[in-house]
Design a protein around this motif. Structure first.
Motif, short mmCIF file in Angstrom:
data_model
loop_
_atom_site.label_atom_id
_atom_site.label_comp_id
_atom_site.label_asym_id
_atom_site.label_seq_id
_atom_site.Cartn_x
_atom_site.Cartn_y
_atom_site.Cartn_z
N GLN A 223 62.40 -4.12 53.31
CA GLN A 223 63.61 -4.66 52.76
C GLN A 223 63.70 -4.52 51.45
OE1 GLN A 223 63.91 -8.33 55.17
NE2 GLN A 223 65.05 -7.37 57.02
N VAL A 224 62.96 -5.17 50.79
CA VAL A 224 62.87 -5.13 49.30
C VAL A 224 62.91 -3.77 48.68
CG1 VAL A 224 61.44 -5.95 47.16
CG2 VAL A 224 61.61 -7.32 49.00
N LYS A 225 62.11 -3.07 49.20
CA LYS A 225 62.09 -1.32 48.76
C LYS A 225 63.67 -0.81 48.94
CE LYS A 225 59.86 2.78 49.08
NZ LYS A 225 58.79 3.60 49.84
N ASP A 226 64.11 -0.99 50.23
CA ASP A 226 65.55 -0.54 50.42
C ASP A 226 66.51 -1.21 49.35
OD1 ASP A 226 64.40 1.27 52.34
OD2 ASP A 226 65.03 -0.30 53.95
N ALA A 227 66.33 -2.54 49.27
CA ALA A 227 67.23 -3.30 48.24
C ALA A 227 67.21 -2.60 46.87
CB ALA A 227 67.17 -4.78 48.45
N THR A 228 65.99 -2.31 46.46
CA THR A 228 65.78 -1.92 45.12
C THR A 228 66.37 -0.54 45.07
OG1 THR A 228 63.64 -2.98 44.99
CG2 THR A 228 63.96 -1.18 43.53
N ASN A 229 66.28 0.48 46.05
CA ASN A 229 66.73 1.85 46.08
C ASN A 229 68.18 1.68 45.97
OD1 ASN A 229 64.29 2.89 45.97
ND2 ASN A 229 64.15 3.18 48.13
N ASP A 230 68.86 0.88 46.75
CA ASP A 230 70.18 0.48 46.83
C ASP A 230 70.87 0.24 45.46
OD1 ASP A 230 70.61 1.32 49.54
OD2 ASP A 230 70.63 -0.77 50.22
N ILE A 231 70.15 -0.55 44.78
CA ILE A 231 70.61 -1.01 43.17
C ILE A 231 70.49 -0.05 42.44
CG2 ILE A 231 69.99 -2.35 41.60
CD1 ILE A 231 69.10 -4.63 43.44
#
Length: 91
Positions: free
Chosen positions: A40-48
Motif C-alpha cells: 500500500q505504501v509503494k502504491d501510494a508513493t507511485n500514485d504521488i
C-alpha cells in the motif's frame, strides 16, 4: 551477513523472541499484513509520483533531471577535450 548493523546471531535471537511472543501460527499472518502494508505504501508513493509528473507536464515543467545532468556532463567533457586537445600525452 550484516543487515543494518545487526549480525546473523542477533537476527536469530530476534526471530526466536518473535516466535515466543506471537507463536509460530501467527507469523504467516503477520508477514502477510506487513506485505500488504508495504504494498500500500509503494502504491501510494507511485500514485504521488504519477500525480506530480502529470501536473508538471500540464504546466510545462521539465522533470527529467537525468537528461539535464547528462547534458551538462557532456558539455563539461567537451570543454575539457577542447582544453586538453593539443596537450595529449604520448606513451
Amino acid at each position: 551477513m550484516i543487515f543494518l548493523f545487526i549480525s546473523g546471531p542477533e537476527i536469530m535471537v530476534i526471530l526466536l523472541i518473535v516466535v515466543m511472543v506471537f507463536g509460530a501460527d501467527k507469523i504467516p499472518e503477520i508477514a502477510r499484513g506487513l506485505g500488504k502494508g508495504i504494498r500500500q505504501v509503494k502504491d501510494a508513493t507511485n500514485d504521488i509520483k504519477r500525480e506530480i509528473k502529470d501536473s508538471s507536464e500540464k504546466i510545462g515543467i521539465d522533470t527529467d533531471i537525468r537528461k539535464n545532468v547528462t547534458k551538462e556532463i557532456d558539455a563539461v567533457k567537451d570543454n575539457i577535450d577542447d582544453l586538453t586537445g593539443p596537450i595529449k600525452r604520448q606513451f
